[in-house]
Design a protein around this motif. Structure first.
Motif, PDB file in Angstrom:
ATOM      1  N   TRP A  78       0.889  -1.271   0.072  1.00 45.97           N
ATOM      2  CA  TRP A  78       0.014  -0.103   0.034  1.00 45.97           C
ATOM      3  C   TRP A  78       0.867   1.396  -0.131  1.00 45.97           C
ATOM      4  N   ASP A  85      -9.012   0.415   1.633  1.00 44.79           N
ATOM      5  CA  ASP A  85     -10.346   0.337   1.115  1.00 44.79           C
ATOM      6  C   ASP A  85     -11.458  -0.189   2.129  1.00 44.79           C
ATOM      7  N   TYR A 136     -14.807  -0.257   0.830  1.00 43.98           N
ATOM      8  CA  TYR A 136     -15.184   0.522  -0.557  1.00 43.98           C
ATOM      9  C   TYR A 136     -13.872   0.984  -0.995  1.00 43.98           C
ATOM     10  N   ASP A 137     -13.671   1.135  -2.378  1.00 41.62           N
ATOM     11  CA  ASP A 137     -12.789   1.667  -3.279  1.00 41.62           C
ATOM     12  C   ASP A 137     -13.652   3.134  -3.575  1.00 41.62           C
ATOM     13  N   THR A 142     -13.007  -0.618  -7.753  1.00 39.06           N
ATOM     14  CA  THR A 142     -12.974  -2.221  -7.391  1.00 39.06           C
ATOM     15  C   THR A 142     -14.292  -2.116  -6.545  1.00 39.06           C
ATOM     16  N   GLY A 196     -17.503   5.206  -5.049  1.00 44.68           N
ATOM     17  CA  GLY A 196     -17.385   4.033  -4.020  1.00 44.68           C
ATOM     18  C   GLY A 196     -18.024   4.472  -2.828  1.00 44.68           C
TER      19      GLY A 196
END
Length: 210
Positions: A78, A85, A136-137, A142, A196
């Motif tokens: 990362w 996310d 969530y992205d 994604t 997202g």
């Protein structure tokens, strides 16, 4: 501006699909110590990663010990500031999480499945608190679908609820908000939610207080 942004919002769609599971881990004092996250990647993305890393050379969709060693940590590199996310809130306040630790990875049935742990800052008391978890992205590249188990370890009688997003309804809300802006507004200066976040599944957990 609306003519440009609305079609892009309406056509927003993810390129990677991840079945997601979450485990909240309490310590002996009843404090939320860690979050364990499971990601099961879609078949196509798993195939791409397997090819890139040179694993599953016999194409049986299963990982060897050497394959697992190669896979482990591939999705844990990362950049600074990346939130993994995952958003965690206690009684509405954002709670910081550590970088990923103790990663695992496997390939089974042609799908890559990984797990990682994250330490919870200040280990808040779990009992009596409203815990929210949102995988969530922000860019919606994604999509995280909460289809794997969501559980609490170390605490009893916790109520767990999962609220699926109303994507069409959220798109309509974004459209209404965009139409209120004038043409000179910089979209970056507004409080419009990123796609997202608007489309995130919301997990709520409530454990009884002492």
């Amino acid at each position: 501006m609306c003519a440009v942004l609305l079609p892009s919002l309406a056509g927003a769609h993810p390129h990677i699909f991840v079945d997601t599971g979450v485990e909240l881990i309490a310590d002996d004092a009843g404090r939320l110590a860690q979050v364990k996250v499971t990601w099961a990647y879609d078949d196509y993305y798993s195939l791409l990663i397997a090819q890139d890393l040179g694993i599953d050379q016999d194409f049986d969709g299963q990982a060897s010990d050497a394959d697992r060693e190669t896979l482990t940590g591939f999705d844990m590199k990362w950049i600074e500031g990346f939130n993994g996310d995952l958003a965690l809130r206690i009684d509405g306040a954002e709670v910081a999480l550590s970088r990923p630790i103790a990663p695992t990875a496997d390939l089974t049935g042609g799908r890559i499945i990984t797990t990682h742990l994250r330490d919870v800052a200040d280990t808040p008391v779990l009992g009596g608190a409203m815990v929210e978890v949102l995988p969530y992205d922000a860019t919606y590249y994604t999509a995280y679908d909460v289809t794997l188990p969501v559980r609490v370890t170390g605490a009893e009688a916790c109520m767990i609820e999962t609220a699926l997003p109303d994507i069409q309804g959220k798109l309509a809300e974004l459209q209404d908000q965009l139409q209120l802006l004038d043409r000179d507004t910089d979209i970056a200066d507004t409080d419009l939610p990123q796609p997202g976040a608007a489309f995130a599944t919301r997990i709520t957990v409530q454990c009884p207080g002492v």
